[in-house]
Write an enzyme that holds these catalytic residues in place. Structure first.
Site, PDB file in Angstrom:
ATOM      1  N   HIS A 141       0.857  -1.186   0.000  1.00 50.13           N
ATOM      2  CA  HIS A 141       0.000   0.000   0.000  1.00 50.13           C
ATOM      3  C   HIS A 141       0.891   1.235   0.000  1.00 50.13           C
ATOM      4  O   HIS A 141       1.676   1.448   0.930  1.00 50.13           O
ATOM      5  CB  HIS A 141      -0.921   0.011   1.223  1.00 50.13           C
ATOM      6  CG  HIS A 141      -1.794   1.223   1.291  1.00 50.13           C
ATOM      7  ND1 HIS A 141      -3.008   1.293   0.633  1.00 50.13           N
ATOM      8  CD2 HIS A 141      -1.632   2.419   1.924  1.00 50.13           C
ATOM      9  CE1 HIS A 141      -3.558   2.477   0.863  1.00 50.13           C
ATOM     10  NE2 HIS A 141      -2.739   3.177   1.640  1.00 50.13           N
ATOM     11  N   CYS A 142       0.772   2.033  -1.032  1.00 44.71           N
ATOM     12  CA  CYS A 142       1.606   3.227  -1.194  1.00 44.71           C
ATOM     13  C   CYS A 142       0.869   4.425  -0.595  1.00 44.71           C
ATOM     14  O   CYS A 142      -0.168   4.860  -1.121  1.00 44.71           O
ATOM     15  CB  CYS A 142       1.912   3.471  -2.678  1.00 44.71           C
ATOM     16  SG  CYS A 142       3.025   4.859  -2.971  1.00 44.71           S
TER      17      CYS A 142
END
Length: 347
Positions: A141-142
């Site tokens: 998850h960025c």
């Protein structure tokens, strides 16, 4: 309960990330701030040091930094709104106790049940606690773009990291060139803006280059960032098909159907083949209020007239007569109708 043969190794997926009950608003503001920061620094660059170089006949610098800015801005905005490979949520009709197993290159995977999305997750699919979705080929998850990186937007993420590396390097080289060309001139606003742009460009360049190197190594090994962090394949990776094939599947192979647009089969036509094994329900559980009795002779309940055990009584006798084979007797006038043979003890 053993489900497959002992020759096939049954692999359990790593433990899921902890649920993080955070609001979407702070992360969305942070992603919008990153886009604004890119536009702000680029505006200072093109408005001051790059403008001075163009006025003095240095057209090579804007010719290189201009396309890199467009590519970086496009990939950053597109990644914010891209589909990482979200899978449809299931229904309450599915049984979480049912065991589903698929085999990938002689390695068996038990499909884990997702209690949030209510379905058995395919291999390499994990539930993101920040987005509350299950993502196919989940990588990470960025937080910089407030989006998950998965099967459908991993190429866009690699393009963003590569373009940021090149753009940051081009900004740093251009600003240093401008400061070197104007070293004999007194300090001006152009020099101040060049320093203001060069400092963050140099600060972002090294981490971005290391991130690009780590992602390139992960693609070469056919291993996602989440699997590498959890040491999911310590000995043998069934998804590894060689250096060239891994890069082709990750960057150039067709993405397959979009699961958010329509309900389609989870089997991808390109990539590592999944072989569906026979589904076997879980063994029935004994109710909590029913406990096994002590060893030895058990107490038998007293029989009550008219209430015998199942399979006894007049109805059972009639069913027994109906199950008896029928015989056909021949007569001079033709065949007679089938008659049931009398039971033992009948006259």
């Amino acid at each position: 309960m053993p489900f497959l043969k002992d020759a096939v190794t049954l692999v359990k997926e790593p433990q899921q990330l902890p649920s993080i009950p955070l609001s979407w608003f702070p992360s969305s503001v942070f992603a919008a701030f990153n886009v604004t920061l890119l536009l702000f620094l680029s505006g200072l660059f093109f408005g001051f040091p790059c403008r001075w170089l163009v006025q003095n006949g240095e057209w090579a610098f804007p010719a290189i930094t201009g396309p890199l800015f467009i590519l970086t801005f496009f990939s950053l905005v597109s990644l914010n709104f891209s589909d990482p490979g979200i899978l449809h949520r299931g229904s309450t009709k599915e049984d979480p106790m049912t065991v589903h197993v698929v085999r990938v290159n002689q390695r068996a995977f038990r499909l884990e049940w997702c209690p949030k999305c209510l379905f058995h997750r395919p291999p390499r699919t994990y539930h993101c606690p920040w987005c509350n979705i299950c993502v196919e080929d989940f990588d990470h998850h960025c937080k910089w773009v407030n989006n998950c990186i998965g099967h459908r937007n991993f190429r866009l993420f690699m393009l963003l990291v590569l373009s940021l590396c090149l753009y940051s390097g081009a900004l740093l080289v251009t600003c240093l060139t401008f400061l070197f060309r104007t070293r004999h001139l007194p300090f001006s606003l152009d020099k101040g803006m060049a320093i203001l742009v060069a400092v963050p460009a140099a600060g972002f360049l090294i981490p971005l280059f290391l991130l690009l190197l780590i992602q390139a190594l992960s693609v070469s090994r056919a291993e996602s960032s989440y699997e590498s962090k959890c040491r999911y394949h310590p000995e043998y990776n069934p998804f590894d098909q060689g250096f060239a094939k891994n890069w082709y599947l990750a960057m150039f192979a067709p993405l397959g159907p979009n699961y958010m647009s329509e309900v389609v089969c989870l089997q991808r036509p390109v990539g590592t083949a999944w072989i569906q094994e026979k589904t076997k329900p879980s063994p029935p559980r004994r109710p909590k209020h029913c406990r096994p009795g002590p060893p030895g002779p058990q107490h038998q309940p007293r029989r009550v007239p008219g209430k015998g055990p199942p399979g006894s009584g007049e109805a059972a006798a009639l069913q027994e007569m109906r199950r008896l084979p029928a015989s056909v007797e021949k007569s001079p006038g033709g065949p007679r109708q089938p008659t049931a043979e009398p039971a033992a003890g009948d006259p």
